[in-house]
Design a protein around this motif. Structure first.
Motif, PDB file in Angstrom:
ATOM      1  N   LYS A 172       8.093   5.427   5.285  1.00 41.85           N
ATOM      2  CA  LYS A 172       7.705   6.583   4.482  1.00 41.85           C
ATOM      3  C   LYS A 172       8.886   7.039   3.644  1.00 41.85           C
ATOM      4  O   LYS A 172      10.049   6.750   3.956  1.00 41.85           O
ATOM      5  CB  LYS A 172       7.178   7.715   5.363  1.00 41.85           C
ATOM      6  CG  LYS A 172       8.109   8.163   6.452  1.00 41.85           C
ATOM      7  CD  LYS A 172       7.406   9.122   7.395  1.00 41.85           C
ATOM      8  CE  LYS A 172       8.314   9.493   8.564  1.00 41.85           C
ATOM      9  NZ  LYS A 172       7.637  10.392   9.525  1.00 41.85           N
TER      10      LYS A 172
ATOM     11  N   HIS B   7      -6.446  11.707   2.788  1.00 39.67           N
ATOM     12  CA  HIS B   7      -5.454  10.703   2.410  1.00 39.67           C
ATOM     13  C   HIS B   7      -6.012   9.883   1.254  1.00 39.67           C
ATOM     14  O   HIS B   7      -7.088   9.296   1.353  1.00 39.67           O
ATOM     15  CB  HIS B   7      -5.131   9.785   3.592  1.00 39.67           C
ATOM     16  CG  HIS B   7      -4.389  10.473   4.678  1.00 39.67           C
ATOM     17  ND1 HIS B   7      -3.037  10.721   4.620  1.00 39.67           N
ATOM     18  CD2 HIS B   7      -4.814  10.991   5.858  1.00 39.67           C
ATOM     19  CE1 HIS B   7      -2.652  11.344   5.715  1.00 39.67           C
ATOM     20  NE2 HIS B   7      -3.713  11.528   6.483  1.00 39.67           N
ATOM     21  N   ILE B   8      -5.270   9.856   0.152  1.00 32.10           N
ATOM     22  CA  ILE B   8      -5.644   9.044  -1.004  1.00 32.10           C
ATOM     23  C   ILE B   8      -4.706   7.841  -1.039  1.00 32.10           C
ATOM     24  O   ILE B   8      -3.483   7.995  -1.017  1.00 32.10           O
ATOM     25  CB  ILE B   8      -5.535   9.850  -2.312  1.00 32.10           C
ATOM     26  CG1 ILE B   8      -6.405  11.109  -2.245  1.00 32.10           C
ATOM     27  CG2 ILE B   8      -5.926   8.981  -3.507  1.00 32.10           C
ATOM     28  CD1 ILE B   8      -7.876  10.842  -1.994  1.00 32.10           C
ATOM     29  N   GLU B   9      -5.291   6.652  -1.078  1.00 40.72           N
ATOM     30  CA  GLU B   9      -4.500   5.430  -0.977  1.00 40.72           C
ATOM     31  C   GLU B   9      -4.489   4.652  -2.291  1.00 40.72           C
ATOM     32  O   GLU B   9      -5.374   4.815  -3.131  1.00 40.72           O
ATOM     33  CB  GLU B   9      -5.047   4.542   0.137  1.00 40.72           C
ATOM     34  CG  GLU B   9      -5.003   5.195   1.504  1.00 40.72           C
ATOM     35  CD  GLU B   9      -5.572   4.313   2.590  1.00 40.72           C
ATOM     36  OE1 GLU B   9      -5.948   3.158   2.295  1.00 40.72           O
ATOM     37  OE2 GLU B   9      -5.645   4.781   3.739  1.00 40.72           O
TER      38      GLU B   9
ATOM     39  N   THR C 263      -5.256   2.891  -7.838  1.00 40.13           N
ATOM     40  CA  THR C 263      -5.870   3.780  -6.846  1.00 40.13           C
ATOM     41  C   THR C 263      -7.395   3.771  -6.961  1.00 40.13           C
ATOM     42  O   THR C 263      -8.065   4.609  -6.368  1.00 40.13           O
ATOM     43  CB  THR C 263      -5.359   5.226  -7.021  1.00 40.13           C
ATOM     44  OG1 THR C 263      -5.801   5.725  -8.289  1.00 40.13           O
ATOM     45  CG2 THR C 263      -3.846   5.303  -6.930  1.00 40.13           C
TER      46      THR C 263
ATOM     47  N   THR D 271       6.133  -0.999   7.762  1.00 38.67           N
ATOM     48  CA  THR D 271       5.688   0.388   7.627  1.00 38.67           C
ATOM     49  C   THR D 271       6.883   1.312   7.432  1.00 38.67           C
ATOM     50  O   THR D 271       7.963   1.075   7.977  1.00 38.67           O
ATOM     51  CB  THR D 271       4.895   0.856   8.865  1.00 38.67           C
ATOM     52  OG1 THR D 271       5.707   0.682  10.036  1.00 38.67           O
ATOM     53  CG2 THR D 271       3.604   0.074   9.033  1.00 38.67           C
TER      54      THR D 271
ATOM     55  N   ILE E 184       5.176  10.359   1.413  1.00 39.28           N
ATOM     56  CA  ILE E 184       4.287   9.241   1.075  1.00 39.28           C
ATOM     57  C   ILE E 184       4.462   8.145   2.113  1.00 39.28           C
ATOM     58  O   ILE E 184       5.584   7.720   2.400  1.00 39.28           O
ATOM     59  CB  ILE E 184       4.624   8.676  -0.325  1.00 39.28           C
ATOM     60  CG1 ILE E 184       4.616   9.784  -1.389  1.00 39.28           C
ATOM     61  CG2 ILE E 184       3.655   7.548  -0.687  1.00 39.28           C
ATOM     62  CD1 ILE E 184       3.293  10.463  -1.604  1.00 39.28           C
ATOM     63  N   LYS E 185       3.366   7.707   2.678  1.00 41.87           N
ATOM     64  CA  LYS E 185       3.418   6.580   3.603  1.00 41.87           C
ATOM     65  C   LYS E 185       3.322   5.280   2.818  1.00 41.87           C
ATOM     66  O   LYS E 185       2.544   5.180   1.862  1.00 41.87           O
ATOM     67  CB  LYS E 185       2.276   6.660   4.614  1.00 41.87           C
ATOM     68  CG  LYS E 185       2.382   7.841   5.556  1.00 41.87           C
ATOM     69  CD  LYS E 185       1.228   7.857   6.541  1.00 41.87           C
ATOM     70  CE  LYS E 185       1.334   9.047   7.480  1.00 41.87           C
ATOM     71  NZ  LYS E 185       0.180   9.119   8.421  1.00 41.87           N
TER      72      LYS E 185
ATOM     73  N   PHE F  49      -1.219  12.564   1.069  1.00 41.82           N
ATOM     74  CA  PHE F  49      -2.166  13.580   1.539  1.00 41.82           C
ATOM     75  C   PHE F  49      -2.504  14.480   0.349  1.00 41.82           C
ATOM     76  O   PHE F  49      -1.607  15.013  -0.308  1.00 41.82           O
ATOM     77  CB  PHE F  49      -1.519  14.377   2.662  1.00 41.82           C
ATOM     78  CG  PHE F  49      -2.466  14.834   3.722  1.00 41.82           C
ATOM     79  CD1 PHE F  49      -3.572  14.079   4.087  1.00 41.82           C
ATOM     80  CD2 PHE F  49      -2.254  16.043   4.373  1.00 41.82           C
ATOM     81  CE1 PHE F  49      -4.441  14.504   5.073  1.00 41.82           C
ATOM     82  CE2 PHE F  49      -3.111  16.481   5.365  1.00 41.82           C
ATOM     83  CZ  PHE F  49      -4.209  15.718   5.718  1.00 41.82           C
ATOM     84  N   HIS F  50      -3.787  14.620   0.038  1.00 44.37           N
ATOM     85  CA  HIS F  50      -4.218  15.369  -1.147  1.00 44.37           C
ATOM     86  C   HIS F  50      -4.728  16.749  -0.734  1.00 44.37           C
ATOM     87  O   HIS F  50      -5.719  16.879  -0.023  1.00 44.37           O
ATOM     88  CB  HIS F  50      -5.333  14.591  -1.863  1.00 44.37           C
ATOM     89  CG  HIS F  50      -5.729  15.188  -3.170  1.00 44.37           C
ATOM     90  ND1 HIS F  50      -7.007  15.592  -3.449  1.00 44.37           N
ATOM     91  CD2 HIS F  50      -4.990  15.465  -4.283  1.00 44.37           C
ATOM     92  CE1 HIS F  50      -7.064  16.068  -4.680  1.00 44.37           C
ATOM     93  NE2 HIS F  50      -5.848  16.018  -5.205  1.00 44.37           N
TER      94      HIS F  50
ATOM     95  N   SER G 195       0.053   5.810   0.592  1.00 43.32           N
ATOM     96  CA  SER G 195      -0.933   6.840   0.883  1.00 43.32           C
ATOM     97  C   SER G 195      -0.292   8.210   0.763  1.00 43.32           C
ATOM     98  O   SER G 195       0.822   8.427   1.245  1.00 43.32           O
ATOM     99  CB  SER G 195      -1.484   6.651   2.300  1.00 43.32           C
ATOM    100  OG  SER G 195      -2.340   7.724   2.656  1.00 43.32           O
TER     101      SER G 195
ATOM    102  N   HIS H   5       0.818  -1.214   0.000  1.00 42.28           N
ATOM    103  CA  HIS H   5       0.000   0.000   0.000  1.00 42.28           C
ATOM    104  C   HIS H   5       0.853   1.265   0.000  1.00 42.28           C
ATOM    105  O   HIS H   5       1.996   1.257   0.449  1.00 42.28           O
ATOM    106  CB  HIS H   5      -0.849   0.061   1.279  1.00 42.28           C
ATOM    107  CG  HIS H   5      -1.763  -1.088   1.489  1.00 42.28           C
ATOM    108  ND1 HIS H   5      -3.106  -1.036   1.211  1.00 42.28           N
ATOM    109  CD2 HIS H   5      -1.536  -2.330   1.974  1.00 42.28           C
ATOM    110  CE1 HIS H   5      -3.670  -2.176   1.513  1.00 42.28           C
ATOM    111  NE2 HIS H   5      -2.734  -2.992   1.971  1.00 42.28           N
TER     112      HIS H   5
END
Length: 193
Positions: free
Chosen positions: A161, A47-49, A82, A159, A182-183, A41-42, A39, A37
């Motif tokens: 970034k 958050h858009i993943e 997406t 996890t 980006i995460k 920030f928009h 994600s 995954h």
């Protein structure tokens, strides 16, 4: 005398095997139980993943606790998803991933260190959009199971970034509305080959 020499040789071999622990084992992704995954920030409001639908992880290790593991990941940049076709096509274009020129994203570990309990720190080099950078990931070893594959399987949650600007990926946040940071995270089951 010859029989004694053979017995001593066998004893030494057995002791060496015991001392080195497990033989080197190769592990690979159970693709039905693995997700990669990301994600962004928009415009600072949501958050858009997305995911990469096609990726593999391979790992070799001699130790049961994986502290000597060597890990590699290959993701097909074309498999970005997406859930918005127009956005996915833009992400594949020269505006972003430029998948024609850079079809894969790779990661190769340099170390996998146990921090405490089931927590590890994974270090290595990621190559994205033709640029290679050092990166750190936090990893939780979720445990063992014998799954429907009938193989002994290990589960991990990863996890971390990264910054788009480190990889010349897309325009500036003010132009695109997409955060620089980006995460990324993955849930992976890997089984013995």
């Amino acid at each position: 005398m010859r029989l004694l020499t053979i017995k001593i040789s066998l004893l030494v071999a057995a002791l060496l095997t015991a001392a080195t622990g497990f033989t080197q084992t190769k592990w690979t992704t159970d693709k039905n139980h693995a997700q990669l995954h990301f994600s962004a920030f928009h415009f600072g409001i949501a958050h858009i993943e997305g995911i990469f639908k096609d990726f593999t992880v391979t790992m070799t290790s001699e130790k049961e606790d994986f502290s000597d593991a060597k890990i590699e990941m290959i993701a097909q940049a074309t498999s970005i998803n997406t859930q918005v076709e127009m956005r996915d096509n833009d992400m594949r274009s020269k505006n972003w991933f430029d998948v024609t020129q850079f079809p894969v994203i790779t990661f190769k570990s340099t170390s996998f260190k146990k921090v405490s309990g089931k927590n590890y720190l994974l270090a290595g080099n990621i190559t994205l959009h033709g640029v290679t950078k050092f990166i750190l990931f936090n990893v939780v070893f979720n445990g063992w199971a014998v799954t429907m594959t009938k193989k002994r399987t290990a589960g991990f949650t990863v996890t971390g970034k990264l910054k788009r600007s480190d990889f010349n990926l897309g325009g500036a946040p003010i132009e695109t509305g997409v955060s620089n940071e980006i995460k990324v995270w993955a849930n992976v089951e890997i089984g013995k080959n």
